[in-house]
Design a protein around this motif. Structure first.
Motif, short mmCIF file in Angstrom:
data_model
loop_
_atom_site.label_atom_id
_atom_site.label_comp_id
_atom_site.label_asym_id
_atom_site.label_seq_id
_atom_site.Cartn_x
_atom_site.Cartn_y
_atom_site.Cartn_z
N VAL A 1 -0.66 -4.32 -5.59
CA VAL A 1 -1.31 -4.44 -4.56
C VAL A 1 -0.66 -5.03 -3.03
CG1 VAL A 1 -3.38 -5.58 -3.60
CG2 VAL A 1 -3.25 -4.89 -6.10
N THR B 1 1.63 -2.58 -1.39
CA THR B 1 1.12 -1.29 -1.20
C THR B 1 0.28 -1.65 0.26
OG1 THR B 1 0.75 -0.68 -3.21
CG2 THR B 1 -0.49 0.59 -1.63
N VAL B 2 -0.46 -2.83 0.32
CA VAL B 2 -1.15 -3.08 1.61
C VAL B 2 -0.09 -3.40 2.82
CG1 VAL B 2 -2.83 -4.78 2.58
CG2 VAL B 2 -3.17 -3.96 0.25
N SER C 1 4.78 4.10 -9.30
CA SER C 1 3.54 3.49 -10.05
C SER C 1 3.40 3.87 -11.44
CB SER C 1 2.38 3.95 -9.51
OG SER C 1 2.03 5.20 -9.55
N LEU D 1 -1.56 0.83 -5.47
CA LEU D 1 -2.45 -0.21 -5.64
C LEU D 1 -2.87 -0.63 -6.82
CD1 LEU D 1 -5.24 0.51 -2.99
CD2 LEU D 1 -3.66 -1.26 -2.79
N SER D 2 -2.75 0.29 -8.02
CA SER D 2 -3.08 0.17 -9.26
C SER D 2 -1.75 -0.73 -9.93
CB SER D 2 -3.11 1.17 -10.25
OG SER D 2 -4.51 2.01 -9.79
N LEU E 1 -1.99 6.00 -2.76
CA LEU E 1 -2.29 4.81 -2.48
C LEU E 1 -3.07 4.12 -3.71
CD1 LEU E 1 -3.04 4.64 1.20
CD2 LEU E 1 -0.98 3.80 0.21
N ASP E 2 -3.99 4.92 -4.27
CA ASP E 2 -4.84 4.77 -5.64
C ASP E 2 -3.85 4.25 -6.71
OD1 ASP E 2 -6.19 4.45 -7.64
OD2 ASP E 2 -6.98 6.61 -7.58
N LEU F 1 -6.55 3.79 2.75
CA LEU F 1 -6.62 2.51 2.30
C LEU F 1 -7.90 2.23 1.61
CD1 LEU F 1 -4.98 -0.03 1.25
CD2 LEU F 1 -5.57 -1.05 3.41
N ALA G 1 -8.81 1.85 -2.46
CA ALA G 1 -9.03 0.65 -2.98
C ALA G 1 -10.68 0.79 -3.58
CB ALA G 1 -9.23 -0.52 -1.83
#
Length: 353
Positions: A328, A331-332, A270, A324-325, A320-321, A40, A44
């Motif tokens: 957010v 995903t967290v 995503s 997160l894009s 995760l990249d 993570l 991030a």
């Protein structure tokens, strides 16, 4: 934290290698917690870009540092208990391999040059799922297959109608004359139709388990993302929320193959190319683990297949990249649930030891 900020991926790779090579399930679960936190932080950091000294960079550094400490503690735990830990006795269950019909359907759908071949392949995969339900005498699950088939069938019928008799080549489908309304409708038909049959929570008790999960990948990568970007974007948030819940439910119940599949789909939804590639790798290994093609079942049951799992472990930061894009919070929360599940596994193993 400067060394961490300078080479986060290198540090993560070292942590991943140490984690997958740990033999004992308790230390391995603890190291998995650290690996998830480090992933993570790395993801991030990639999303936020270089911002040394900022609060965001400090938080990412703390996440990676926490991962280093947890993996280090797991290594110490494993070294301390070397020779004293009795490997758990695992009663082998029935091997569950995808049948020829399913493999043929997936090959047609994945590599067919025309939409007709893709549709035929998905139909074969659904027939395989229905046959599995009948073979297991769990007839009520045929309703879910029928529901998924109705949604996917409606989506393909609409695709053929819009593209016309001269269209349908997969190399040209992205240029189809899809209106915004048609994209939204197609996205819900194809997206929902594929998700309900993947074996992700709340349909994780399906008799075909995760065998039909590649159908969702094929539809996303070959149809939804390239040809229906507007519709995909409209339904991205609810789909990723569903998949984050799927990751959480699987992790908290110790179903790690299902967690990998849901996490892979989270990255694929995503829509980013790196998310699609890394998500496919994560999902593929989860799928292989579920059908017993790899020497692993659950994180706490047998050895975690060693270097085999370097590939999915290395793909997690990129998944995760991309996630997160796009989203957010979900995903967290998915990562937090995975860390909690690994923590429960590690605590249970510590008490058992």
């Amino acid at each position: 934290m400067d060394p961490i900020a300078a080479a986060p991926l290198l540090i993560y790779s070292a942590l991943a290698l140490a984690t997958v090579l740990l033999r004992d399930p308790g230390p391995r679960a603890l190291a998995g917690m650290g690996l998830a936190l480090a992933a993570l932080g790395v993801a991030a950091d990639r999303v936020g870009g270089p911002s040394p000294g900022s609060v965001f960079a400090v938080i990412n550094g703390i996440l990676v540092s926490s991962g280093v400490l947890l993996v280090g503690h797991a290594l110490w735990w494993s070294w301390r208990d070397r020779g004293t830990v009795t490997p758990p006795v695992v009663v082998p269950g029935p091997r569950f391999r995808p049948d020829v019909l399913l493999l043929a359907g997936l090959l047609f759908a994945a590599f067919g040059a025309h939409l007709i071949l893709v549709g035929a392949g998905i139909f074969l995969a659904l027939v395989s799922g229905a046959a599995t339900a009948l073979r297991c005498r769990r007839v009520r699950w045929l309703g879910l297959v029928a529901f998924g088939a109705a949604l996917l069938g409606g989506g393909f019928f609409l695709l053929f109608t819009i593209l016309g008799p001269a269209g349908g080549r997969m190399s040209e489908i992205a240029g189809g004359p899809f209106s915004p309304a048609a994209e939204r409708l197609l996205a819900i038909l194809l997206g929902l139709g594929s998700l309900v049959i993947t074996g992700v929570f709340p349909f994780h008790l399906a008799p075909w388990r995760l065998c039909l999960a590649p159908v969702a990948v094929i539809l996303l990568a070959r149809v939804l993302i390239p040809a229906l970007p507007g519709g995909h974007g409209d339904w991205q948030a609810p789909a990723m929320l569903w998949l984050a819940v799927g990751v959480a439910a699987a992790a908290l119940s110790g179903r790690w193959a299902a967690a990998m599949v849901a996490g892979g789909l989270l990255g694929i939804w995503s829509g980013r190319p790196d998310g699609v590639a890394s998500g496919c790798a994560l999902l593929f290994f989860g799928w292989l683990a579920d059908v017993k093609a790899l020497p692993a079942r659950r994180l706490g049951g047998e050895r975690w297949a060693g270097v085999w799992f370097m590939v999915p472990a290395a793909s997690i930061p990129f998944v995760l990249d991309a996630a997160l894009s796009a989203q957010v919070l979900v995903t967290v929360l998915a990562v937090a649930a995975a860390v909690a599940g690994l923590g429960l596994e590690s605590r249970r193993r510590a008490r058992a030891g």
